[in-house]
Design a protein around this motif. Structure first.
Motif, PDB file in Angstrom:
ATOM      1  N   PHE A 107      13.276  -1.826   6.551  1.00 13.94           N
ATOM      2  CA  PHE A 107      13.406  -1.207   5.233  1.00 13.94           C
ATOM      3  C   PHE A 107      12.043  -0.814   4.666  1.00 13.94           C
ATOM      4  O   PHE A 107      11.880   0.259   4.075  1.00 13.94           O
ATOM      5  CB  PHE A 107      14.104  -2.178   4.287  1.00 13.94           C
ATOM      6  CG  PHE A 107      14.097  -1.741   2.849  1.00 13.94           C
ATOM      7  CD1 PHE A 107      14.874  -0.669   2.418  1.00 13.94           C
ATOM      8  CD2 PHE A 107      13.312  -2.406   1.924  1.00 13.94           C
ATOM      9  CE1 PHE A 107      14.857  -0.278   1.086  1.00 13.94           C
ATOM     10  CE2 PHE A 107      13.293  -2.015   0.588  1.00 13.94           C
ATOM     11  CZ  PHE A 107      14.071  -0.943   0.171  1.00 13.94           C
ATOM     12  N   ILE A 108      11.051  -1.671   4.864  1.00 21.45           N
ATOM     13  CA  ILE A 108       9.704  -1.373   4.380  1.00 21.45           C
ATOM     14  C   ILE A 108       9.149  -0.125   5.055  1.00 21.45           C
ATOM     15  O   ILE A 108       8.546   0.740   4.401  1.00 21.45           O
ATOM     16  CB  ILE A 108       8.774  -2.579   4.615  1.00 21.45           C
ATOM     17  CG1 ILE A 108       9.150  -3.720   3.649  1.00 21.45           C
ATOM     18  CG2 ILE A 108       7.309  -2.190   4.442  1.00 21.45           C
ATOM     19  CD1 ILE A 108       8.475  -5.033   3.957  1.00 21.45           C
ATOM     20  N   GLU A 109       9.372   0.001   6.348  1.00 25.87           N
ATOM     21  CA  GLU A 109       8.916   1.195   7.066  1.00 25.87           C
ATOM     22  C   GLU A 109       9.614   2.440   6.542  1.00 25.87           C
ATOM     23  O   GLU A 109       9.004   3.500   6.388  1.00 25.87           O
ATOM     24  CB  GLU A 109       9.156   1.036   8.568  1.00 25.87           C
ATOM     25  CG  GLU A 109       8.236   0.019   9.233  1.00 25.87           C
ATOM     26  CD  GLU A 109       6.774   0.333   9.001  1.00 25.87           C
ATOM     27  OE1 GLU A 109       6.375   1.507   9.211  1.00 25.87           O
ATOM     28  OE2 GLU A 109       6.020  -0.558   8.597  1.00 25.87           O
ATOM     29  N   GLN A 110      10.902   2.319   6.244  1.00 27.53           N
ATOM     30  CA  GLN A 110      11.642   3.451   5.674  1.00 27.53           C
ATOM     31  C   GLN A 110      11.072   3.844   4.319  1.00 27.53           C
ATOM     32  O   GLN A 110      10.933   5.034   4.005  1.00 27.53           O
ATOM     33  CB  GLN A 110      13.121   3.090   5.528  1.00 27.53           C
ATOM     34  CG  GLN A 110      13.847   2.875   6.838  1.00 27.53           C
ATOM     35  CD  GLN A 110      15.180   2.173   6.647  1.00 27.53           C
ATOM     36  OE1 GLN A 110      15.618   1.929   5.529  1.00 27.53           O
ATOM     37  NE2 GLN A 110      15.831   1.850   7.754  1.00 27.53           N
ATOM     38  N   SER A 111      10.741   2.853   3.499  1.00 27.25           N
ATOM     39  CA  SER A 111      10.236   3.143   2.155  1.00 27.25           C
ATOM     40  C   SER A 111       8.872   3.825   2.203  1.00 27.25           C
ATOM     41  O   SER A 111       8.551   4.653   1.358  1.00 27.25           O
ATOM     42  CB  SER A 111      10.150   1.861   1.321  1.00 27.25           C
ATOM     43  OG  SER A 111       9.021   1.080   1.662  1.00 27.25           O
ATOM     44  N   LYS A 112       8.088   3.503   3.203  1.00 24.21           N
ATOM     45  CA  LYS A 112       6.776   4.147   3.348  1.00 24.21           C
ATOM     46  C   LYS A 112       6.917   5.620   3.709  1.00 24.21           C
ATOM     47  O   LYS A 112       6.099   6.446   3.311  1.00 24.21           O
ATOM     48  CB  LYS A 112       5.961   3.426   4.424  1.00 24.21           C
ATOM     49  CG  LYS A 112       5.494   2.033   4.032  1.00 24.21           C
ATOM     50  CD  LYS A 112       4.738   1.380   5.178  1.00 24.21           C
ATOM     51  CE  LYS A 112       4.264  -0.024   4.798  1.00 24.21           C
ATOM     52  NZ  LYS A 112       3.569  -0.687   5.922  1.00 24.21           N
TER      53      LYS A 112
END
Length: 201
Positions: free
Chosen positions: A22-27
């Motif tokens: 999810f963090i990678e998606q948000s970036k």
């Protein structure tokens, strides 16, 4: 795409995988400050997701109430009780800085949304938070890692809500569908952020 072994519940390892995806998606996709991972200072592997955001509080305009029952304004008569016809004065915008933390609950085996909100002077008080959400479940307790008071959305209905997302999308009745780990946090957050933002309005 990897699926949780016991959807809608997550193991600690599954939460960590889902969180970091999810963090990678948000970036890649967010115009706002991306979500980040904060590792537990003392216990490795027990981190959480966090983000700081600026939230605008929706404040209604002030009605200019005439001193008498009737008043003359630009050759039109406004009655005191006719609020829709009264001239208004906009209230200055009010903003809060909100710290969002997504933390794994070992008891409920789902993510939990913790948050604190501040204006330019002081933290948002409990009586300023309107009851909102599923069963009015905004409460306050110590942050599991930081050990300071945080508000949170109680996770008692999380499993039911996450099940409801896929309950109408079963392809095979013998094989219930589940949200993959890479989409779990995003789907969960779409439910709970909608509730949380109502708390500020």
């Amino acid at each position: 795409m990897a699926l949780p072994d016991h959807y809608p519940f997550l193991t600690r390892n599954e939460f960590d995988i889902a969180a970091k995806l999810f963090i990678e998606q948000s970036k890649r996709s967010s115009d706002e400050e991306p979500w980040t991972w904060v590792e537990h200072e003392k216990v490795k592997g027990f981190g959480y997701i966090c983000r700081k955001s600026l939230v605008k509080r929706i404040t209604p305009v002030n009605f200019v109430i005439p001193e008498n029952d009737f008043t003359q304004i630009d050759d039109e008569i406004f009655e005191e009780e006719d609020l829709n016809s009264l001239p208004t004065v906009p209230v200055s915008d009010e903003y809060f800085t909100v710290d969002y933390h997504i933390i794994y609950s070992t008891s409920y085996k789902v993510p939990v949304l913790y948050f604190n909100a501040y204006n330019s002077v002081h933290p948002l008080k409990h009586n300023d938070i309107k009851t909102a959400g599923f069963n009015g479940a905004i409460s306050q307790q110590d942050h599991p890692t930081l050990l300071i008071p945080f508000y949170y959305l109680h996770p008692c209905e999380t499993a039911t809500l996450m099940t409801s997302i896929v309950s109408n999308s079963k392809i095979d009745n013998d094989k219930p569908q589940a949200i993959p780990l890479e989409g779990y946090i995003r789907s969960w957050l779409s439910l709970f952020m909608a509730v949380l933002l109502r708390a500020y309005h």
